[in-house]
Design a protein around this motif. Structure first.
Motif, PDB file in Angstrom:
ATOM      1  N   ILE A 190      10.610  -0.205  -2.131  1.00  0.00           N
ATOM      2  CA  ILE A 190      10.150   1.087  -0.844  1.00  0.00           C
ATOM      3  C   ILE A 190      11.264   1.939  -0.269  1.00  0.00           C
ATOM      4  CG2 ILE A 190       8.202   3.050   0.267  1.00  0.00           C
ATOM      5  CD1 ILE A 190       6.006   0.620  -0.291  1.00  0.00           C
ATOM      6  N   LYS A 195       8.604   6.656  -1.191  1.00  0.00           N
ATOM      7  CA  LYS A 195       7.200   7.071  -1.578  1.00  0.00           C
ATOM      8  C   LYS A 195       6.598   6.155  -3.285  1.00  0.00           C
ATOM      9  CE  LYS A 195       5.809  10.332   2.311  1.00  0.00           C
ATOM     10  NZ  LYS A 195       5.174  11.716   2.347  1.00  0.00           N
ATOM     11  N   LEU A 233      -0.305   7.381  -2.116  1.00  0.00           N
ATOM     12  CA  LEU A 233       1.051   7.235  -1.745  1.00  0.00           C
ATOM     13  C   LEU A 233       0.992   5.972  -0.611  1.00  0.00           C
ATOM     14  CD1 LEU A 233       2.920  10.384  -1.949  1.00  0.00           C
ATOM     15  CD2 LEU A 233       2.629   9.342  -4.338  1.00  0.00           C
ATOM     16  N   THR A 239       4.384   4.237   1.751  1.00  0.00           N
ATOM     17  CA  THR A 239       5.751   4.260   2.879  1.00  0.00           C
ATOM     18  C   THR A 239       5.690   3.309   2.764  1.00  0.00           C
ATOM     19  OG1 THR A 239       4.541   5.129   4.803  1.00  0.00           O
ATOM     20  CG2 THR A 239       5.848   6.864   2.618  1.00  0.00           C
TER      21      THR A 239
END
Length: 514
Positions: A393, A397, A413, A415
């Motif tokens: 990552i 994202k 999404l 993160t």
């Protein structure tokens, strides 16, 4: 003997079908609008089961989609075969260019498409190609006055250069329905027939037909023949918006009609369409002056018992094939689509995985984000992506996204922040943007899933221990919501910035309606 089959024969966003028979194989093209590669191409030997092959336009010399807005790009396509070559004609609305691409069939039954197109200087869309006695004609729809009046027009062209040698001349105004378009010229028994679509590509859509003893008209109908095929006054039929047709003959010489239609879902008092316009197929009896299509009604189930001659072309039972890609082939499956251009430098296929490298471009920009998707094909359907351990990552994202255009979409999404994985919802509905924190996962996601239902879409991510999700209305992704009927829903993987999403499997399966 095949007693019946189900429409659509191509499910999901496959509008404006055109079919040609070459040797014992049928080839079909469909519109693709802002999606890349342009011009969807499929082939079949039995009319019911179609194999997707790579799209036709794969370079900017063939069709530059880089500036295509949503619902623009590759419009209606026509495919024909003469002089031992394929000829595909279409409009790229993003450039407003009409052009022909020529293809050659190899000994291994592959088609090699020429890199250079032949442009035709006409002001219109939906071009048809008709060839007779060494001469080539383009029929299309376009405006003929400042009031926005449309008419079917025709020009004779020089095939090798696209130069117009006669016309354009108006050959039909249609029956008077709005938006006369989608023309095709067919010759039968020394008469010329003009197949057209009218009524707009919504609930008023209809197929009309006209006849002439002269290629340049006048094309006329009888008082009772038109519309020759429609469901505009049959609200209870499961297939709606019937139009934009093509006529062709099978290996036995029997006539068939292919056209587009939609499968709306009834949600309360609303009818919404998420799959977009799909490809339908109907047997045609053409023993008299005018063709008789199916039983006169565009049905979902086609009963073949009244068409014994046509049954011989249906050599295999219709098979429902779920999409499951485990990336074992060296090339990307032809069902995958990107927006406006290739993602070649961002895609890596190796070790039975697909890596999609992120870009700084967001999905709402009129550019090419790191998005790779497939069409939604059923009202109730699960799209699942298995995430490989090699996913990174970084500062970006990863996630999955569903869209109908660049102002109506939603994504889940992930993160990374220190040793935690933050999950968020990002959704746009016209001018409304929703950004919502959904929670945290303790480890790297193992799977993303999108559950499509007639009324809802549910986005989910799990690390194997914990699951986070959100639900939204399918209406936000429907043709009705955006008042634009060109595209359908596309679902796929989405990566931003320096993230790299590695997946080992992507799957699309029909599920039960809740």
């Amino acid at each position: 003997m095949i007693e019946s089959y189900q429409n659509p024969i191509l499910r999901g966003m496959y509008p404006d079908p055109s079919i040609v028979l070459v040797k014992d194989t049928y080839y079909m093209v469909n519109s693709t609008f802002e999606y890349f590669p342009g011009i969807a191409l499929s082939k079949s030997t039995d009319l019911l089961n179609w194999t997707k092959v790579p799209g036709i336009t794969e370079s900017k010399e063939q069709a530059d989609l880089s500036k295509a807005k949503s619902n623009e790009g590759i419009f209606a396509v026509c495919i024909r075969f003469f002089n031992d070559h394929f000829y595909v004609i279409t409009t790229n609305f993003a450039e407003f260019k009409n052009f022909i691409i020529k293809g050659r069939l190899t000994d291994t039954d592959e088609i090699i498409w020429e890199k250079q197109r032949v442009e035709i200087d006409i002001m219109g869309i939906d071009p048809d190609l008709y060839h007779e006695n060494g001469r080539t004609y383009v029929t299309f729809t376009g405006y003929i006055d400042e009031k926005g009046t449309k008419a079917i027009q025709q020009a004779e062209i020089e095939l090798s250069t696209g130069k117009i040698v006669r016309g354009p001349e108006v050959i039909s105004m249609g029956t008077g329905g709005r938006d006369v378009e989608g023309p095709h010229i067919i010759k039968r028994n020394n008469s010329y027939y003009l197949l057209a679509a009218e009524g707009g590509t919504g609930v008023g859509h209809m197929i009309t037909m006209f006849q002439s003893e002269n290629l340049w008209g006048p094309f006329e109908d009888t008082g009772s023949i038109n519309p020759i095929f429609t469901n505009r006054d049959r609200a209870n039929e499961p297939l709606q918006n019937i139009g934009h047709a093509d006529l062709f003959q099978d290996v036995q010489g029997n006539w068939w009609l292919t056209c587009l239609g939609t499968r709306p879902s009834t949600i309360g008092f609303k009818q919404i369409t998420n799959m977009g316009r799909e490809t339908l197929l109907y047997p045609v009896n053409w023993e008299g002056e005018w063709p008789e299509i199916n039983n006169g009604i565009p049905s979902e189930t086609v009963d073949m018992t009244d068409f014994p001659k046509h049954q011989s072309a249906l050599t295999n039972e219709q098979k429902a094939v779920a999409f499951c890609d485990t990336f074992q082939q060296p090339a990307l499956n032809p069902e995958w689509l990107s927006l406006r251009d290739s993602l070649k430098e961002n895609i890596v296929l190796q070790n039975d995985t697909l890596t999609l490298k992120g870009r700084s471009i967001a999905i709402e920009q009129e550019a090419t984000p790191a998005f790779l998707g497939i069409r939604q094909t059923e009202k109730a359907e699960a799209f699942t992506v298995d995430v490989a351990d090699t996913t990174a990552i970084n500062n970006g994202k990863i996630g999955i996204l569903s869209l109908i255009n660049d102002s109506h979409f939603a994504a889940i999404l992930v993160t990374k922040q220190e040793n935690q994985f933050l999950v968020s919802r990002y959704q746009k509905v016209e001018d409304l943007i929703i950004e919502e924190n959904l929670g945290k996962l303790e480890s790297m996601p193992k799977q993303f899933k999108l559950i499509n239902q007639p009324a809802t879409k549910t986005f989910t991510v799990t690390d194997g221990k914990k699951e986070l999700s959100f639900e939204t209305s399918s209406l936000h992704f429907s043709n009705e919501a955006i008042a634009a009927l060109n595209t359908g829903d596309v679902q796929g993987i989405y990566v931003l910035a320096d993230a790299e999403l590695v997946i080992s499997k992507a799957q699309r399966q029909k599920i039960e309606v809740e």
